[in-house]
Motif scaffolding. Structure first.
Motif, short mmCIF file in Angstrom:
data_model
loop_
_atom_site.label_atom_id
_atom_site.label_comp_id
_atom_site.label_asym_id
_atom_site.label_seq_id
_atom_site.Cartn_x
_atom_site.Cartn_y
_atom_site.Cartn_z
N LEU A 207 5.35 -1.96 1.45
CA LEU A 207 4.37 -2.21 2.50
C LEU A 207 3.69 -3.56 2.30
N SER A 210 -1.47 -4.80 5.22
CA SER A 210 -1.89 -4.31 6.54
C SER A 210 -1.29 -2.94 6.87
N ARG A 212 2.08 -2.60 7.32
CA ARG A 212 3.39 -2.80 7.95
C ARG A 212 4.48 -2.47 6.95
N GLY A 233 3.87 0.82 12.11
CA GLY A 233 3.15 0.69 10.85
C GLY A 233 2.68 2.03 10.33
#
Length: 567
Positions: A207, A210, A212, A233
């Motif tokens: 990841l 954030s 994502r 996400g």
């Protein structure tokens, strides 16, 4: 998981300088080819008259590293390769010094250490080879400045240059083959690692801070599909009320700490996912690695345990309230029974038949026993419900213990047990709950008398030991079995024969322990079967060190008394 994750795959030997690989046969062949070529050059040049004495020896010197390279077939490693490069350096320096360096007939040989560095593998060895080439050139310059070497022969210079170029080309080709081999091995290792990660029972994610998702491996929980994670996400896939917990875990992991978050997926609110986070060190940007597991079953079990614990606490509190209320309700009519039976025992309203008088005595005795039991139950209920409040006051502990001894005198006389009270001569001032201290003394003496046969003795000792009041009740009774000692002190636990158990309720020692702990003290039991028992209570309630007593200052009170109240 106590440190950041490091994932590093190096395709070149730069990451592991000098690391031996599977290129030993090709490398040995390169050295052997060079040794043969240098030997042919030395013999052919000498036969054609193109090489004089010093140059001849310089060419012979270049044969040595070629022959030394064959040793890699027996033993290979970073040290061996570095030592071999040292042989190349010495040979090139000697050849340059004997032939006149860059102006001599074998000037091309000074570049062989650089070629050998490439062939041996790794940028660092190539750098060492470049330094060695510079040293060989310097050795040639020094030799030429002192008039060393021989006049340049165009034919020999061309042949040596051609040999050097050919050797360098083959070394470069060998270096590229090594690099390709390492790249293939690295790709194979990466594929193996990815296959290993993909075979994990949980879902592993890479990841950005954030949330994502950059990569996903393994089997995802059925309630957390992977495709929406790549599209939206991780944060968007979590139920909104659980997102702050998830973001807090991500922030904690970015700081280098292990973190975990339990959340409900937005698409399956009846399920739970447990996710563990760790920071993934990266040279370009911070990354996180996360592992997700389906924790629905575990969550359900924990929830069930919490509900069961709450219900048990509620039942326990209800039981304590019931016992307290019942005790209050029973004490009122019992007081009336005791009062009226006492009036009848004293014949205040006239005589009664002897048989009725016996009944009245039995009623009064049974009522007193029942009232003691109810008082004990009430005290235990208050303590368990944490509603018992100590009433602290300053008093002389000797008076309280003496009063307790006096209360049990009749019963001890009936049984024939001798009770000796060993009390200090000086005032023993304490700050404690007077009623609780008296109850502890009564309960301990009651137990001691109950388990001591006729003719035995019970000794009660109190003294100040530093800031603590120590009370010891020792008897010469039947003693307690080792397996029973650990149980005593819990409510309704009893020891001894069945006849002895019928005389109490198992609440006496429990109250003593509870009262001691409420004062911040402790109770301990030492016992030997057939010899007797000693119960020690220590309370941090003494107000001052007791002044030294004069000789014989301890007061010994021998009383044929009995106890009652512990059960």
């Amino acid at each position: 998981m106590n440190a950041p994750v490091h994932l590093e795959v190096s395709p070149a030997a730069d990451a592991a300088p000098g690391r031996p690989s599977g290129d030993r046969p090709a490398l040995a062949a390169w050295h052997a080819g060079w040794a043969v070529t240098a030997a042919l050059l030395a013999l052919g040049g000498r036969w054609a008259g193109q090489i004089d004495g010093t140059v001849f020896y310089g060419v012979l010197a270049m044969i040595v590293p070629g022959m030394a390279g064959l040793g890699l077939l027996q033993q290979d490693g970073p040290r061996e390769r570095l030592a071999l490069l040292g042989v190349w350096t010495l040979a090139a320096m000697l050849a340059a010094a004997l032939s006149g360096g860059m102006t001599g007939p074998i000037a091309g040989f000074v570049f062989l250490p650089l070629a050998a560095g490439f062939a041996l593998g790794g940028a660092r060895l190539a750098q060492v080879g470049a330094v060695a080439t510079g040293a060989a050139i310097l050795a040639g310059l020094i030799s030429a400045s002192f008039g060393g070497g021989a006049p340049a022969s165009p034919l020999m210079a061309a042949v040596s240059a051609l040999m050097s170029v050919g050797g360098a080309a083959l070394a470069t080709r060998l270096s590229w083959r090594q690099r390709e081999s390492r790249l293939a091995a690295a790709e194979t290792e990466c594929a193996r690692i990815e296959q290993l990660i993909a075979a994990q029972p949980g879902l592993t994610l890479v990841l950005e801070p954030s949330g994502r998702v950059l990569a996903a491996y393994g089997a995802p929980p059925s309630c957390l599909p992977v495709d929406p994670l790549f599209a939206q996400g991780l944060v968007a896939a979590v139920h909104a009320p659980d997102r702050p917990r998830l973001l807090a875990a991500i922030e904690q992991a970015l700081q280098g700490q292990d973190a975990a978050a339990l959340f409900a997926p937005r698409l399956a609110l009846d399920r739970r996912v447990q996710m563990l986070f760790r920071r993934l060190d990266d040279a370009t940007a911070p990354r996180l690695i996360a592992q997700a597991y389906d924790a629905t079953g575990q969550y359900a079990r924990e929830l069930g345990l919490e509900v069961a614990r709450t219900e048990a606490e509620s039942r326990e509190a209800g039981k304590a309230r019931f016992l307290a209320n019942m005790s209050h309700e029973l004490r009122t009519p019992l007081n009336a029974v005791l009062g009226f039976s006492d009036i009848m025992r004293q014949r205040l309203f006239g005589p009664m038949p002897e048989r009725y008088a016996t009944y009245v005595d039995n009623i009064h005795e049974a009522g007193g026993h029942l009232l003691d039991l109810i008082n004990d139950v009430l005290d235990v209920s208050k303590i368990e419900a944490e509603r018992y409040v100590l009433t602290l006051e300053r008093f002389d502990a000797r008076e309280t213990v003496s009063a307790a001894i006096a209360l049990v005198r009749v019963g001890a006389e009936d049984k024939g047990v001798t009770l000796s009270g060993v009390l200090p001569a000086d005032v023993l001032e304490v700050s404690a709950d007077r009623r609780a201290l008296k109850q502890m003394a009564l309960n301990l003496m009651s137990n001691a008398v109950k388990f001591t046969p006729p003719g035995g003795s019970v000794t009660v000792t109190i003294e100040a030991v530093g800031p603590e009041l120590e009370m010891v009740v020792a008897d010469t009774g039947v003693g307690i079995a080792p397996e029973d000692v650990a149980r005593l002190g819990r409510p309704f636990e009893q020891a001894g024969e069945m006849e002895q158990r019928r005389q109490g309720t198992g609440l006496g020692l429990s109250l003593v322990r509870a009262f001691a702990e409420l004062h911040g003290g402790r109770m301990s039991i030492e016992s030997t079967l057939g010899e007797g028992t000693a119960v020690t209570v220590r309370l941090p309630v003494a107000q001052a060190q007791r002044a030294p007593a004069p000789e014989g200052g301890a007061v010994i009170i021998p009383l044929p008394v009995a106890g009652g109240g512990q059960g």
